[in-house]
Design a protein around this motif. Structure first.
Motif, mmCIF file in Angstrom:
data_model
loop_
_atom_site.group_PDB
_atom_site.id
_atom_site.type_symbol
_atom_site.label_atom_id
_atom_site.label_comp_id
_atom_site.label_asym_id
_atom_site.label_seq_id
_atom_site.Cartn_x
_atom_site.Cartn_y
_atom_site.Cartn_z
ATOM 1 N N ASP A 1 3.328 -1.000 -7.269
ATOM 2 C CA ASP A 1 1.996 -0.913 -6.676
ATOM 3 C C ASP A 1 1.623 -2.291 -6.154
ATOM 4 O O ASP A 1 1.483 -3.234 -6.926
ATOM 5 C CB ASP A 1 0.991 -0.450 -7.740
ATOM 6 N N ASN B 1 -5.142 -3.893 -11.443
ATOM 7 C CA ASN B 1 -5.661 -2.541 -11.280
ATOM 8 C C ASN B 1 -5.177 -1.528 -12.290
ATOM 9 O O ASN B 1 -5.941 -0.749 -12.819
ATOM 10 C CB ASN B 1 -5.248 -2.002 -9.907
ATOM 11 N N THR C 1 -3.284 2.566 -5.625
ATOM 12 C CA THR C 1 -3.093 2.557 -7.077
ATOM 13 C C THR C 1 -3.159 3.973 -7.639
ATOM 14 O O THR C 1 -2.366 4.339 -8.511
ATOM 15 C CB THR C 1 -4.140 1.627 -7.742
ATOM 16 N N ASP D 1 0.008 -6.101 -7.986
ATOM 17 C CA ASP D 1 -1.235 -6.627 -7.441
ATOM 18 C C ASP D 1 -1.596 -7.834 -8.294
ATOM 19 O O ASP D 1 -2.271 -7.728 -9.300
ATOM 20 C CB ASP D 1 -2.336 -5.555 -7.504
HETATM 21 MG MG LIG Z 1 -4.823 -0.951 -5.887
#
Ligand SMILES: [Mg+2]
Ligand SMILES: Nc1ncnc2c1ncn2[C@@H]1O[C@H](COP(=O)(O)OP(=O)(O)O)[C@@H](O)[C@H]1O
Length: 282
Positions: A134, A60, A32, A55
């Motif tokens: 991500d 995050n 991240t 995610d």
């Molecule tokens: Mg992460």
């Protein structure tokens, strides 16, 4: 083989949107932070950058930047919102598509929903130069779905043996199940160039030998307290401490990524591959 190495997101049929999935296998390796800093560093180079926080378990990216978005990827997955409607402003001029927290499995989506998501990402073409994805840790269907769909995959490893074995497992499943033959690799939290290059060489040796996969080294990011200090300020370190060793490395990573030609799939196979993605994610 050509068909198998083609990807659907970014690079096909005159598209200028470059899609890069950031993955690792192991959690806590700095995915991240790499994604956020790479995004801002690419924006500093004049690129229009969007980050998709895929995610789906833990949100995050918005936590990292202290954002509290009203909508998320979940609403897009449900067909209630367009991607452009759920985007929020992130630091350094980047835009962020917040993660669908609490949403477990993409596999619970029907194939129409999955295709719609791919269409939604395609619709970002023209508005953005680069889309960074991500991903969550591990090799769940969600992670594989995004990593398989992106034109390029950047694998983040650390010099720890567990990171290398988890990265190997990730590369293996993408290579055998989705035919991806090339991966970009960056080593995070390295103590120095030799440490990072040794870690990369260990992974590259086994992936080449057992999987016939090519890894392309994109440099390393040193272990640097400036990264966690920046996290506490809810900023990426390239903004909070631009001259720190890690930030200089993130800036260099952006230079390398920007200079590299994205993987260019051949036009006609796109639908076929889409179909395959839908099947495989089932
Ligand atoms: Mg992460
Ligand atoms: N280069 C680095 N130097 C020092 N700490 C780092 C570095 N990269 C990441 N970290 C720290 O490691 C932790 C995990 O990073 P994170 O980006 O959340 O990992 P992941 O997304 O892979 O789970 C964070 O606390 C972050 O501050």
């Amino acid at each position: 083989m050509e068909v198998e190495t083609a990807a659907v997101l970014g690079g096909g049929g005159g598209s200028t949107l470059r899609v890069l999935a950031i993955a690792s296998g192991k959690g806590g390796v700095g995915k991240t932070n790499v994604t956020a800093n790479l995004a801002v560093a690419l924006a500093q180079r004049g690129q229009r950058v969007c980050v998709l926080d895929a995610d789906l378990g833990l949100a995050n990216m918005d936590v990292l930047f202290g954002l509290s978005p009203e909508w998320s990827l979940l609403h897009v997955l449900r067909g209630e919102k367009r991607l452009a409607e759920v985007m929020v402003d992130g630091p350094g001029g980047i835009r962020i598509i917040p993660a669908a927290s609490g949403f477990d499995e993409l596999t619970s989506l029907g194939s129409d929903d999955r295709l719609r998501l791919l269409d939604e990402v395609d619709s970002l073409d023209g508005t953005f130069d680069t889309l960074l994805i991500d991903s969550a840790a591990g090799i769940s269907a969600n992670v594989l779905y995004f990593a398989a769909a992106a034109a390029d995959a950047l694998v983040v490893i650390t010099p720890e043996p567990t990171s290398l074995t988890d990265a190997y497992a990730f590369v293996k499943v993408l290579a055998t199940k989705y035919g991806r033959r090339e991966f970009l690799v960056t080593v995070n939290m390295a103590s120095g160039a030799a440490d990072a290059e040794a870690a990369f060489a260990r992974l590259a040796k086994v992936t080449e030998r057992f999987l016939r996969v090519r890894l392309e080294y994109q440099g390393y990011v040193p272990y640097d307290d400036a990264v966690s200090r920046a996290v506490r300020q809810q900023l990426p370190s390239v903004l909070a401490a631009p001259q720190s060793p890690a930030s200089l490395a993130f800036t260099d990573l952006a230079r390398k990524i920007a200079a590299r030609r994205p993987a260019a799939p051949t036009g006609g196979v796109q639908f076929f591959f889409r179909q395959r993605l839908v099947e495989a994610a089932r």
